[in-house]
Design a protein around this motif. Structure first.
Motif, PDB file in Angstrom:
ATOM      1  N   MET A  47       0.753  -1.125   0.178  1.00 15.82           N
ATOM      2  CA  MET A  47       0.062   0.097   0.038  1.00 15.82           C
ATOM      3  C   MET A  47       0.985   1.114   0.031  1.00 15.82           C
ATOM      4  O   MET A  47       1.558   1.606   0.937  1.00 15.82           O
ATOM      5  N   GLU A  48       0.776   1.869  -1.104  1.00 12.86           N
ATOM      6  CA  GLU A  48       1.744   3.237  -1.297  1.00 12.86           C
ATOM      7  C   GLU A  48       0.933   4.204  -0.422  1.00 12.86           C
ATOM      8  O   GLU A  48      -0.249   4.254  -0.317  1.00 12.86           O
ATOM      9  N   ARG A  49       1.571   5.173  -0.033  1.00 14.24           N
ATOM     10  CA  ARG A  49       0.923   6.652   0.777  1.00 14.24           C
ATOM     11  C   ARG A  49       0.404   7.438  -0.706  1.00 14.24           C
ATOM     12  O   ARG A  49       0.938   7.397  -1.670  1.00 14.24           O
ATOM     13  N   THR A  99      -3.934   5.572   6.210  1.00 12.81           N
ATOM     14  CA  THR A  99      -3.213   5.650   4.928  1.00 12.81           C
ATOM     15  C   THR A  99      -4.450   4.943   3.902  1.00 12.81           C
ATOM     16  O   THR A  99      -4.824   5.382   2.896  1.00 12.81           O
ATOM     17  N   PHE A 100      -5.112   3.882   4.414  1.00 13.87           N
ATOM     18  CA  PHE A 100      -6.059   3.154   3.614  1.00 13.87           C
ATOM     19  C   PHE A 100      -7.320   3.959   3.551  1.00 13.87           C
ATOM     20  O   PHE A 100      -7.819   4.012   2.205  1.00 13.87           O
ATOM     21  N   ILE A 101      -7.636   4.529   4.343  1.00 16.79           N
ATOM     22  CA  ILE A 101      -8.935   5.581   4.364  1.00 16.79           C
ATOM     23  C   ILE A 101      -8.746   6.556   3.404  1.00 16.79           C
ATOM     24  O   ILE A 101      -9.491   6.958   2.488  1.00 16.79           O
ATOM     25  N   GLU A 102      -7.594   7.261   3.394  1.00 16.38           N
ATOM     26  CA  GLU A 102      -7.230   8.229   2.235  1.00 16.38           C
ATOM     27  C   GLU A 102      -7.120   7.749   0.954  1.00 16.38           C
ATOM     28  O   GLU A 102      -7.820   8.201   0.161  1.00 16.38           O
ATOM     29  N   ARG A 103      -6.402   6.627   0.974  1.00 20.63           N
ATOM     30  CA  ARG A 103      -6.186   6.029  -0.653  1.00 20.63           C
ATOM     31  C   ARG A 103      -7.314   5.494  -1.187  1.00 20.63           C
ATOM     32  O   ARG A 103      -7.883   5.909  -2.436  1.00 20.63           O
ATOM     33  N   ALA A 104      -8.319   4.917  -0.531  1.00 19.24           N
ATOM     34  CA  ALA A 104      -9.417   4.130  -0.696  1.00 19.24           C
ATOM     35  C   ALA A 104     -10.519   5.282  -1.075  1.00 19.24           C
ATOM     36  O   ALA A 104     -11.091   5.370  -2.096  1.00 19.24           O
ATOM     37  N   GLY A 105     -10.732   6.035  -0.073  1.00 18.89           N
ATOM     38  CA  GLY A 105     -11.728   7.174  -0.073  1.00 18.89           C
ATOM     39  C   GLY A 105     -11.635   8.092  -1.225  1.00 18.89           C
ATOM     40  O   GLY A 105     -12.658   8.261  -2.243  1.00 18.89           O
ATOM     41  N   THR A 139     -16.163   5.760  12.367  1.00 14.60           N
ATOM     42  CA  THR A 139     -17.714   5.902  12.382  1.00 14.60           C
ATOM     43  C   THR A 139     -18.037   6.798  11.105  1.00 14.60           C
ATOM     44  O   THR A 139     -18.943   6.782  10.502  1.00 14.60           O
ATOM     45  N   VAL A 140     -17.214   8.010  11.316  1.00 15.46           N
ATOM     46  CA  VAL A 140     -17.501   9.125  10.412  1.00 15.46           C
ATOM     47  C   VAL A 140     -17.020   8.792   9.025  1.00 15.46           C
ATOM     48  O   VAL A 140     -17.671   9.089   8.145  1.00 15.46           O
ATOM     49  N   ASN A 141     -16.148   8.107   8.816  1.00 14.54           N
ATOM     50  CA  ASN A 141     -15.642   7.573   7.632  1.00 14.54           C
ATOM     51  C   ASN A 141     -16.719   6.621   6.958  1.00 14.54           C
ATOM     52  O   ASN A 141     -17.008   6.584   5.783  1.00 14.54           O
TER      53      ASN A 141
END
Length: 238
Positions: A47-49, A99-105, A139-141
């Motif tokens: 997983m890249e940043r 990082t996952f939240i940022e990349r996926a979202g 939760t907000v995500n």
């Protein structure tokens, strides 16, 4: 019910430790009811940043970074329910989950919100402090992605420090099991509604991208940003 229900759990821990122990406990609850429960450990995927390109707010297509994130996103889309689980690190969400939240979202989910109306569950694991803050962030995500959160009593926060401590937090594990049970109840209810009505437009959201039409998000392609000085200042060509 013909197809086996499936919950996908995403672990944001860097270790095979308490967070995964909690998810294995959750898996036991799900499997006792005949549901499939798959755990994806972000530590095991490449997983890249997020990079410095800054294109995500403007580009109309998924992220071009080639790593394991799109594969996890596809698993999320195929699942009936999703559990987001992360430990508290430095009074905040562990960096892998962040990082996952940022990349996926921003890279994949913001275009048409494919997780809409999927059932979500949230788990945070902490020694003692900031369990609630991390639980609230996750939760907000889930709410941002228009998922359905089923109230299950006390939040599924588990207290642990050393390896194995989570499995001794009886109250925390009880809350996790209750959450999984409620998730499965809601998934079954939604599935029954679809079968009885023949409709799949549950909780229609109208617009598929909440950014469209907002003046703040409309970018003037003729503007050039200054490379020096105040980054909030813009130089508009004459």
């Amino acid at each position: 019910m013909t197809a086996r229900l499936k919950i996908l759990a995403i672990s944001g821990s860097e270790r095979d430790g308490n967070t995964v122990d909690v998810l294995r406990h959750a898996a036991g609850t799900a499997e006792a009811r005949g549901a499939e429960f798959e755990i994806v450990e972000l530590r095991n995927i490449r997983m890249e940043r997020c990079g410095p390109c800054g294109d995500c707010n403007d580009r109309p297509m998924p992220c071009e970074l080639r790593d394991g994130v799109p594969g996890v996103v596809q698993k999320m889309i195929e699942a009936d329910g999703i559990v987001f689980a992360a430990p508290v690190h430095g009074f905040g969400t562990a960096s892998l989950m962040q990082t996952f939240i940022e990349r996926a979202g921003v890279g994949y989910l913001r275009f048409d919100r494919p997780l809409s109306n999927k059932v979500a569950g949230i788990v945070s694991v902490a020694r003692r402090y900031s369990a609630g803050e991390v639980w609230a962030q996750l939760t907000v995500n889930a709410l941002l992605n228009r998922m359905i959160l089923v109230g299950s009593g006390f939040p599924a926060t588990v207290h642990a420090l050393h390896r194995g401590d989570a499995l001794r937090d009886d109250e925390g594990l009880k809350n996790v099991s209750r959450m999984v049970d409620r998730m499965l109840d809601m998934i079954q209810l939604l599935d029954e509604h679809r079968r009885l009505t023949g409709r799949d437009d549950l909780l229609p959201s109208g617009d598929v991208n909440e950014r469209v039409g907002l003046a703040l998000n409309e970018r003037n392609p003729n503007e050039e940003y200054l490379n020096e000085g105040n980054p909030n200042e813009r130089k508009v060509p004459a």
